[in-house]
Design a protein around this motif. Structure first.
Motif, PDB file in Angstrom:
ATOM      1  N   ARG B 374       0.842  -1.206   0.000  1.00  0.00           N
ATOM      2  CA  ARG B 374       0.000   0.000   0.000  1.00  0.00           C
ATOM      3  C   ARG B 374       0.877   1.256   0.000  1.00  0.00           C
ATOM      4  NH1 ARG B 374      -5.220   0.727   1.410  1.00  0.00           N
ATOM      5  NH2 ARG B 374      -5.410  -1.352   2.295  1.00  0.00           N
ATOM      6  N   GLY B 375       1.931   1.222   0.798  1.00  0.00           N
ATOM      7  CA  GLY B 375       2.823   2.371   0.873  1.00  0.00           C
ATOM      8  C   GLY B 375       3.526   2.664  -0.448  1.00  0.00           C
ATOM      9  N   GLY B 376       3.851   1.600  -1.182  1.00  0.00           N
ATOM     10  CA  GLY B 376       4.477   1.791  -2.490  1.00  0.00           C
ATOM     11  C   GLY B 376       3.582   2.566  -3.440  1.00  0.00           C
ATOM     12  N   TRP B 377       2.314   2.170  -3.488  1.00  0.00           N
ATOM     13  CA  TRP B 377       1.378   2.869  -4.383  1.00  0.00           C
ATOM     14  C   TRP B 377       1.068   4.277  -3.883  1.00  0.00           C
ATOM     15  CZ3 TRP B 377       0.992   1.131  -9.048  1.00  0.00           C
ATOM     16  CH2 TRP B 377       1.104  -0.241  -9.310  1.00  0.00           C
ATOM     17  N   GLU B 378       1.034   4.432  -2.568  1.00  0.00           N
ATOM     18  CA  GLU B 378       0.803   5.788  -2.039  1.00  0.00           C
ATOM     19  C   GLU B 378       1.974   6.708  -2.378  1.00  0.00           C
ATOM     20  OE1 GLU B 378      -2.115   4.578   1.731  1.00  0.00           O
ATOM     21  OE2 GLU B 378       0.027   4.989   2.089  1.00  0.00           O
ATOM     22  N   ALA B 379       3.178   6.155  -2.385  1.00  0.00           N
ATOM     23  CA  ALA B 379       4.350   6.981  -2.714  1.00  0.00           C
ATOM     24  C   ALA B 379       4.273   7.540  -4.130  1.00  0.00           C
ATOM     25  CB  ALA B 379       5.627   6.150  -2.544  1.00  0.00           C
ATOM     26  N   VAL B 380       3.666   6.778  -5.036  1.00  0.00           N
ATOM     27  CA  VAL B 380       3.574   7.250  -6.423  1.00  0.00           C
ATOM     28  C   VAL B 380       2.211   7.888  -6.712  1.00  0.00           C
ATOM     29  CG1 VAL B 380       5.288   5.603  -7.220  1.00  0.00           C
ATOM     30  CG2 VAL B 380       2.864   4.971  -7.293  1.00  0.00           C
ATOM     31  N   LYS B 381       1.386   8.044  -5.659  1.00  0.00           N
ATOM     32  CA  LYS B 381       0.129   8.790  -5.742  1.00  0.00           C
ATOM     33  C   LYS B 381      -0.894   8.140  -6.665  1.00  0.00           C
ATOM     34  CE  LYS B 381       2.619  13.027  -4.633  1.00  0.00           C
ATOM     35  NZ  LYS B 381       2.981  14.391  -5.002  1.00  0.00           N
ATOM     36  N   VAL B 382      -0.893   6.804  -6.684  1.00  0.00           N
ATOM     37  CA  VAL B 382      -1.972   6.077  -7.366  1.00  0.00           C
ATOM     38  C   VAL B 382      -3.094   5.870  -6.353  1.00  0.00           C
ATOM     39  CG1 VAL B 382      -2.642   3.847  -8.365  1.00  0.00           C
ATOM     40  CG2 VAL B 382      -0.504   4.954  -9.072  1.00  0.00           C
ATOM     41  N   ARG B 383      -4.303   6.201  -6.777  1.00  0.00           N
ATOM     42  CA  ARG B 383      -5.432   6.161  -5.863  1.00  0.00           C
ATOM     43  C   ARG B 383      -5.777   4.699  -5.505  1.00  0.00           C
ATOM     44  NH1 ARG B 383      -9.603   9.987  -5.187  1.00  0.00           N
ATOM     45  NH2 ARG B 383      -8.677  11.157  -6.914  1.00  0.00           N
ATOM     46  N   LEU B 384      -5.904   4.439  -4.214  1.00  0.00           N
ATOM     47  CA  LEU B 384      -6.237   3.099  -3.730  1.00  0.00           C
ATOM     48  C   LEU B 384      -7.589   3.118  -3.032  1.00  0.00           C
ATOM     49  CD1 LEU B 384      -2.840   2.094  -2.074  1.00  0.00           C
ATOM     50  CD2 LEU B 384      -3.927   0.900  -3.978  1.00  0.00           C
ATOM     51  N   PRO B 385      -8.253   1.953  -2.975  1.00  0.00           N
ATOM     52  CA  PRO B 385      -9.467   1.888  -2.139  1.00  0.00           C
ATOM     53  C   PRO B 385      -9.098   2.222  -0.690  1.00  0.00           C
ATOM     54  CG  PRO B 385      -9.210  -0.113  -3.485  1.00  0.00           C
ATOM     55  CD  PRO B 385      -7.946   0.672  -3.624  1.00  0.00           C
ATOM     56  N   ALA B 386     -10.045   2.782   0.033  1.00  0.00           N
ATOM     57  CA  ALA B 386      -9.765   3.195   1.411  1.00  0.00           C
ATOM     58  C   ALA B 386      -9.333   1.998   2.265  1.00  0.00           C
ATOM     59  CB  ALA B 386     -11.013   3.832   2.020  1.00  0.00           C
ATOM     60  N   ASP B 387      -8.366   2.236   3.126  1.00  0.00           N
ATOM     61  CA  ASP B 387      -7.921   1.201   4.069  1.00  0.00           C
ATOM     62  C   ASP B 387      -9.032   1.006   5.094  1.00  0.00           C
ATOM     63  OD1 ASP B 387      -6.706  -0.388   5.958  1.00  0.00           O
ATOM     64  OD2 ASP B 387      -4.818   0.727   5.959  1.00  0.00           O
ATOM     65  N   PRO B 388      -9.565  -0.211   5.212  1.00  0.00           N
ATOM     66  CA  PRO B 388     -10.709  -0.426   6.127  1.00  0.00           C
ATOM     67  C   PRO B 388     -10.365  -0.267   7.596  1.00  0.00           C
ATOM     68  CG  PRO B 388      -9.902  -2.525   5.245  1.00  0.00           C
ATOM     69  CD  PRO B 388      -9.174  -1.439   4.519  1.00  0.00           C
ATOM     70  N   ARG B 389      -9.077  -0.235   7.931  1.00  0.00           N
ATOM     71  CA  ARG B 389      -8.725  -0.125   9.352  1.00  0.00           C
ATOM     72  C   ARG B 389      -8.972   1.268   9.888  1.00  0.00           C
ATOM     73  NH1 ARG B 389      -2.759  -1.986   9.090  1.00  0.00           N
ATOM     74  NH2 ARG B 389      -3.045  -1.308   6.959  1.00  0.00           N
TER      75      ARG B 389
END
Lengths: 104, 389
Positions: B374-389
């Protein structure tokens, strides 16, 4: 006359542009270039047999005559119109071109 | 012959086909020479053509384990994927590994003259031996790390042709074999293309993608196609050298460009810094929104340009976890590529979401591995589904 070859793709994904200005060539090289240009066809819709194949090259070949008229064709590796392979090789591999790496 | 036609023949089998000539062909391959079968395939009626082509392909597959099929397939506009109806080859023996010398010829001359086979000793020709060793190392990687039997998962023979063209500055996968130029045309140093294990594994991975997710070679799906090849190209190299993700250079094709251009083809951890003129974006803010058209500058919609974004997502995740990337994040990417859930037209967001899901399935929801992905994709600013936690 100016002849420009743009070659892109390949495993490197680089864009290589090589331009040859006939005004800078000696008589022998000018004759070679003119002969190759005259033998080259510039179809409006060349076959795109290899388009979409991973890491092959794509080409643009443009010839600008002294009167400003431009003929241009684009094609994928292995799908060059008649005469284009020889002209592209002469421009890319010969000692006469000005080379530039970069998309623009 | 169309792909639909060959599929039909595959289902029906040769023995159902009527007609005298067809019956002769179908009774057994060995009595009809390949030259006759080719003539029938080209000039015969529809059923005779189908039978002749199936006989040709089947007999060739059994005799030479598909090594020699490339030219025949290209003649009919087919690829090895069209031979799914043929029995898989025996995994225990691994794929045949054969290198050919095309001696400066072009695509019409492929594969060229056979110069080294699976059990042959080194030839002394560096390009031949490097292509052989690189293909073997890559196949071993896929077999030992992921249990995959060759490029297609069914034991497809590894065919490489070297000395392609004149000063040809490229390597590529045709759809059924590898092709290497000698370099020396102003971009690659002479001999550089076969010297790089990452380049060899990159190209063979295009074959893996062809036989799995089939990512369309345009736009974001094409950039993912390129990125998967970079990811597994580097992982093959890392495993061969036992390189740790935390200390890896994350360079693809290091030291094979002309020095005046730069040090590598791509930098996965710092996209856009590999060579002079490298314009790969490091994140979605710099995404190159290029059209998919016939202008070569547009790179089929940026397949070699925007691949820097998923490349960096992988490298960031792997570096966060450290250790052997082929054992940490690599299996996640492999499952995404080959597991049947990634669509051929997938975009970055779809691929990112799937990697997070697969990481959760493999390592547990909320695991360090899933957080790293998740952190890898966040670093490149690709939108991810919300983390349910």
């Amino acid at each position: 006359m100016k002849v420009t070859v743009v070659r892109a793709g390949g495993v490197a994904g680089m864009v290589l542009t090589v331009e040859v200005d006939a005004g800078e060539l000696d008589a022998e090289a000018t004759a070679q270039l003119t002969g190759l240009v005259d033998a080259c066809e510039f179809p409006e819709t060349p076959p795109a047999a290899t388009k979409g194949r991973a890491d092959t090259f794509d080409y643009e070949l443009a010839v600008e005559r002294d009167d400003g008229a431009v003929r241009r064709t684009r094609f994928g590796q292995g799908a060059a119109p008649p005469g284009a392979d020889a002209l592209v090789a002469w421009v890319l591999d010969g000692p006469h071109g000005h080379r530039h790496v970069g998309r623009w | 012959m169309s792909q639909k036609s060959i599929a039909r023949v595959g289902r029906r089998g040769v023995s159902d086909v009527s007609g005298t000539l067809t019956a002769v062909i179908s009774c057994r391959c060995e009595i009809a020479p390949p030259s006759l079968l080719l003539r029938v395939a080209e000039r015969g009626g529809r059923e005779a053509r189908d039978a002749a082509l199936r006989t040709l392909l089947t007999s060739a597959a059994l005799r030479s384990r598909r090594t020699a099929l490339g030219a025949t397939l290209r003649r009919f506009g087919l690829s090895p994927a069209d031979l799914e109806f043929l029995p898989a080859q025996a995994p225990a023996t691994g794929p045949e590994n054969t290198v050919y010398d095309v001696a400066g010829g072009g695509e019409e001359a492929l594969p060229g003259r056979r110069v080294r086979g699976t059990d042959d000793p080194p030839t002394g020709d560096a390009a031949v031996d490097q292509a052989f060793d690189g293909a073997a190392t890559t196949a071993t990687f896929y077999r030992e790390v992921f249990g995959r039997d060759s490029v297609d998962g069914r034991g497809l023979d590894l065919v490489s042709s070297v000395h392609f063209g004149r000063r040809y500055d490229n390597a590529f996968w045709t759809g059924d074999q590898m092709v290497y130029g000698d370099g020396g045309g102003g971009v690659f140093v002479p001999g550089g293309l076969t010297r790089s294990l990452a380049v060899i594994a990159h190209e063979l991975t295009h074959g893996v993608t062809q036989f799995s997710a089939g990512l369309a070679y345009r736009g974001q799906s094409g950039a993912l196609n390129e990125s998967f090849s970079d990811v597994f190209g580097v992982l093959v190299e890392h495993r061969a050298g036992d390189v740790d993700a935390a200390s890896a250079s994350w360079l693809v094709g290091e030291g094979i460009l002309e020095p005046s251009l730069g040090g590598a083809l791509r930098n996965m951890i710092a996209p856009g810094t590999a060579y002079s003129g490298d314009d790969q974006p490091a994140d979605m803010d710099a995404y190159a929104d290029l059209p998919v058209d016939d202008d070569p500058r547009n790179d089929n919609g940026g397949v070699h340009i925007n691949s820097g974004i998923p490349n960096r997502a992988f490298a960031e995740a792997a570096r966060t976890l450290g250790g052997r990337a082929w054992e940490t994040v690599g299996p996640v990417w492999y499952e995404v590529l080959t597991g049947g859930r990634l669509a051929p037209t997938a975009d970055f967001a779809a691929c990112a979401a799937l990697t997070v899901r697969v990481a959760g399935e493999r390592y547990g929801e909320g695991s360090a591995q899933q957080d790293a992905v998740r952190g890898g994709w966040e670093a490149v600013k690709v939108r991810l589904p919300a983390d349910p936690r």
